[in-house]
Design an enzyme around this catalytic site. Structure first.
Site, PDB file in Angstrom:
ATOM      1  N   CYS A  65     -12.888  67.244  37.282  1.00 47.25           N
ATOM      2  CA  CYS A  65     -12.520  68.604  37.674  1.00 47.25           C
ATOM      3  C   CYS A  65     -13.329  69.563  36.808  1.00 47.25           C
ATOM      4  O   CYS A  65     -14.109  69.127  35.963  1.00 47.25           O
ATOM      5  CB  CYS A  65     -11.016  68.852  37.603  1.00 47.25           C
ATOM      6  SG  CYS A  65     -10.304  69.076  35.962  1.00 47.25           S
ATOM      7  N   HIS A  98     -11.894  52.635  20.483  1.00 40.28           N
ATOM      8  CA  HIS A  98     -10.730  52.883  19.627  1.00 40.28           C
ATOM      9  C   HIS A  98      -9.440  53.119  20.396  1.00 40.28           C
ATOM     10  O   HIS A  98      -8.353  52.852  19.872  1.00 40.28           O
ATOM     11  CB  HIS A  98     -10.976  54.097  18.730  1.00 40.28           C
ATOM     12  CG  HIS A  98     -12.059  53.877  17.739  1.00 40.28           C
ATOM     13  ND1 HIS A  98     -12.321  54.766  16.724  1.00 40.28           N
ATOM     14  CD2 HIS A  98     -12.975  52.875  17.589  1.00 40.28           C
ATOM     15  CE1 HIS A  98     -13.329  54.335  15.996  1.00 40.28           C
ATOM     16  NE2 HIS A  98     -13.749  53.185  16.507  1.00 40.28           N
ATOM     17  N   ASN A  99      -9.533  53.659  21.612  1.00 41.37           N
ATOM     18  CA  ASN A  99      -8.331  54.050  22.352  1.00 41.37           C
ATOM     19  C   ASN A  99      -8.099  53.231  23.614  1.00 41.37           C
ATOM     20  O   ASN A  99      -7.104  53.434  24.297  1.00 41.37           O
ATOM     21  CB  ASN A  99      -8.395  55.536  22.727  1.00 41.37           C
ATOM     22  CG  ASN A  99      -8.734  56.406  21.539  1.00 41.37           C
ATOM     23  OD1 ASN A  99      -9.779  57.047  21.525  1.00 41.37           O
ATOM     24  ND2 ASN A  99      -7.882  56.432  20.541  1.00 41.37           N
ATOM     25  N   ARG A 132      -7.074  46.983  14.377  1.00 41.15           N
ATOM     26  CA  ARG A 132      -6.214  48.084  13.925  1.00 41.15           C
ATOM     27  C   ARG A 132      -5.967  49.097  15.044  1.00 41.15           C
ATOM     28  O   ARG A 132      -4.942  49.756  15.073  1.00 41.15           O
ATOM     29  CB  ARG A 132      -6.809  48.765  12.705  1.00 41.15           C
ATOM     30  CG  ARG A 132      -8.052  49.580  12.961  1.00 41.15           C
ATOM     31  CD  ARG A 132      -8.629  50.151  11.656  1.00 41.15           C
ATOM     32  NE  ARG A 132      -9.637  51.140  11.894  1.00 41.15           N
ATOM     33  CZ  ARG A 132     -10.923  50.892  12.134  1.00 41.15           C
ATOM     34  NH1 ARG A 132     -11.354  49.641  12.178  1.00 41.15           N
ATOM     35  NH2 ARG A 132     -11.784  51.872  12.331  1.00 41.15           N
TER      36      ARG A 132
END
Length: 144
Positions: A65, A98-99, A132
């Site tokens: 968008c 990381h996510n 982690r």
């Protein structure tokens, strides 16, 4: 690999180019986006993408968008969705590493098409690092 893609009127041109790019690379694409530049409501085109990701019916989602914000906020209302608003390939790589982002939200008004194609490739080619980062993701509450 199957990708669902959705866009509002600000992302039509980019969506069409991304679909062409993905299909050329052999991906299957579910197109939930508008094919017009006429004003539409982005949630109508983002919810089906997020639902596919939530239901694990696809591997990843891509939403586009103008600012990327509205689409990103909408997608993240779905359980198990980790949509990341990104505007550089470096941010895309970190969102995956990381996510474990499973939807890429692209701000069409703040990116150039070659940059978007590079971001899409980075998103699909970058693996989640786990370790982690897995512990941190587990602390993100899911909606009830």
């Amino acid at each position: 690999m199957t990708i669902s893609i959705g866009n509002d009127h600000a992302g039509t041109e980019y969506k069409q180019a991304v679909i062409k790019h993905l299909e050329k690379k052999g991906y299957t694409v579910n197109n939930y986006g508008t094919n017009s530049n006429d004003s539409v409501d982005y949630p109508d085109f983002v919810h089906p993408v997020a639902k596919d990701v939530e239901d694990k019916a696809v591997d990843y989602g891509i939403i586009i968008c103008g600012s990327g914000n509205g689409a990103n906020m909408t997608a993240n209302k779905h359980q198990g969705v980790r949509s990341a608003l990104c505007w550089t390939k470096e941010i895309v790589a970190l969102a995956r590493q990381h996510n474990n982002a499973n939807i890429l939200s692209i701000p069409s008004r703040f990116t150039a098409l070659p940059q978007v194609i590079e971001m899409v490739d980075t998103f699909l080619d970058t693996a989640f690092e786990g370790g982690r980062h897995e512990n941190r993701i587990k602390k993100i509450p899911v909606q009830q």
